[in-house]
Enzyme design. Structure first.
Site, short mmCIF file in Angstrom:
data_model
loop_
_atom_site.label_atom_id
_atom_site.label_comp_id
_atom_site.label_asym_id
_atom_site.label_seq_id
_atom_site.Cartn_x
_atom_site.Cartn_y
_atom_site.Cartn_z
CB ALA A 161 58.75 53.24 42.60
CB THR A 162 61.33 52.99 38.28
OG1 THR A 162 59.90 53.04 38.21
CG2 THR A 162 61.86 52.17 37.14
CG HIS A 209 53.94 56.76 38.09
ND1 HIS A 209 52.61 57.08 37.99
CD2 HIS A 209 54.34 57.16 39.33
CE1 HIS A 209 52.22 57.65 39.13
NE2 HIS A 209 53.24 57.73 39.95
N GLY A 210 57.89 55.49 36.22
CA GLY A 210 58.79 54.61 35.48
C GLY A 210 59.84 55.38 34.71
CG ASP A 257 52.42 55.69 46.18
OD1 ASP A 257 52.05 56.87 46.10
OD2 ASP A 257 53.26 55.17 45.40
CB ALA A 279 61.25 61.52 41.66
CB SER A 280 62.51 56.52 38.90
OG SER A 280 62.42 55.99 40.19
#
Ligand code: 13P
Ligand code: ZN
Ligand code: NA
Length: 283
Positions: A231-232, A179-180, A81, A209-210
């Site tokens: 991820a987050t 992101h995040g 990634d 997508a978090s």
């Protein structure tokens, strides 16, 4: 053995669901993802950023991936990634990774095309599928930090050209996710996604997508998103549960004890995300 993403994406596109791609960091998070995906009979992608590979070891991760693929019937892909280095990508393809993202999104269009095409030509020789990004997400992902002022939405027309010129297998789009976590409400440009879809027929990837409501993510899947990166939303419940365990058991020192509540908390989220993607029962 672990697989590339070609077949899982083809089926997802035909049946209009998405494959969840979970960022993992160690054995415990790897186990939670594959065990839960197997319980729900979902195809799954496990994603490792460059920082995760240097932390966990690419060879160890491939071995765990192959052990999981032996244990379970579901398709399991191990994915690099946000890799920016062709040399690193070559190295981990040799280790056995079958799916890679070459992230040259910070370069101008022509340069992005050139770098990505080189990776595609190489990776396809080895049966490895390639994702690339056009436009740029803001936010923080492991060691990748992009200031909001440097974030850039994907241009639909350029997207069509980009796919044609590079020969990539999937395209990461920037349509308002980051992101995040978000400062306010995330604003997703669904019209832009729809336009990109009209220009591009390969699977589209939603990064960041978090911290987005499920209803919004589901809408993007209806509009052509085929891979959803998370991820987050896994890291936070895992670490919170471990912190709580230590608050309640300040003398604890057995990793088998203090990691378990983290795994349990993360498992709930993995289940929710699989259901959100609609990939349950699709293995
Ligand atoms: P989030 O941390 O917002 O879920 O983003 C994940 C991601 O895009 C990984 O590439
Ligand atoms: Zn990402
Ligand atoms: Na996010």
């Amino acid at each position: 053995n672990i697989v590339n993403t070609i077949d899982m994406f083809r089926k997802a596109q035909q049946e209009e669901y998405a494959i969840p791609a979970f960022n993992i960091h160690n054995l415990e998070t790897f186990q939670v993802v594959v065990d839960t995906a197997a319980e729900l009979n979902s195809p799954v992608i496990l994603a490792s950023t460059p920082g995760t590979i240097s932390y966990s070891g690419g060879d160890y991760l491939v071995s765990i991936g192959n052990a999981a693929a032996k244990r379970y019937e579901i398709p399991i892909a191990l994915h690099l990634d946000h890799f920016e280095s062709f040399e690193e990508i070559k190295k981990y393809i040799e280790f056995g990774f079958k799916s890679v993202m070459i992230d040259a999104s910070h370069h101008p269009f022509e340069e992005n095309v050139k770098i990505v095409k080189e990776v595609v030509d190489y990776a396809h020789e080895y049966g490895v599928s390639v994702e690339a990004e056009l436009g740029r997400l803001g936010g923080v992902e492991d060691d990748l930090v992009v200031d909001e002022k440097d974030a850039k939405f994907t241009n639909p027309e350029q997207a069509g050209k980009f796919v044609e010129l590079t020969g990539i297998d999937s395209l990461a789009v920037a349509i308002g996710t980051a992101h995040g976590l978000y400062k306010g409400e995330p604003k997703i440009d669904f019209d832009r996604l729809d336009e990109i879809r009209s220009m591009v027929s390969i699977p589209l990837v939603l990064h960041g997508a978090s911290d987005i409501p499920d209803t919004m993510v589901k809408r993007t899947i209806e509009l052509g998103i085929c891979k959803v990166n998370i991820a987050t939303d896994l890291k936070i419940p895992f670490s919170n549960a471990v912190k709580q365990y230590f608050t309640e058991n300040p003398d604890a020192n057995d990793p088998r004890k203090y990691m378990t509540p983290g795994k349990e908390a993360m498992k709930k989220v993995v289940e929710e995300k699989i259901l959100m993607c609609g990939s349950n029962g699709k293995a």
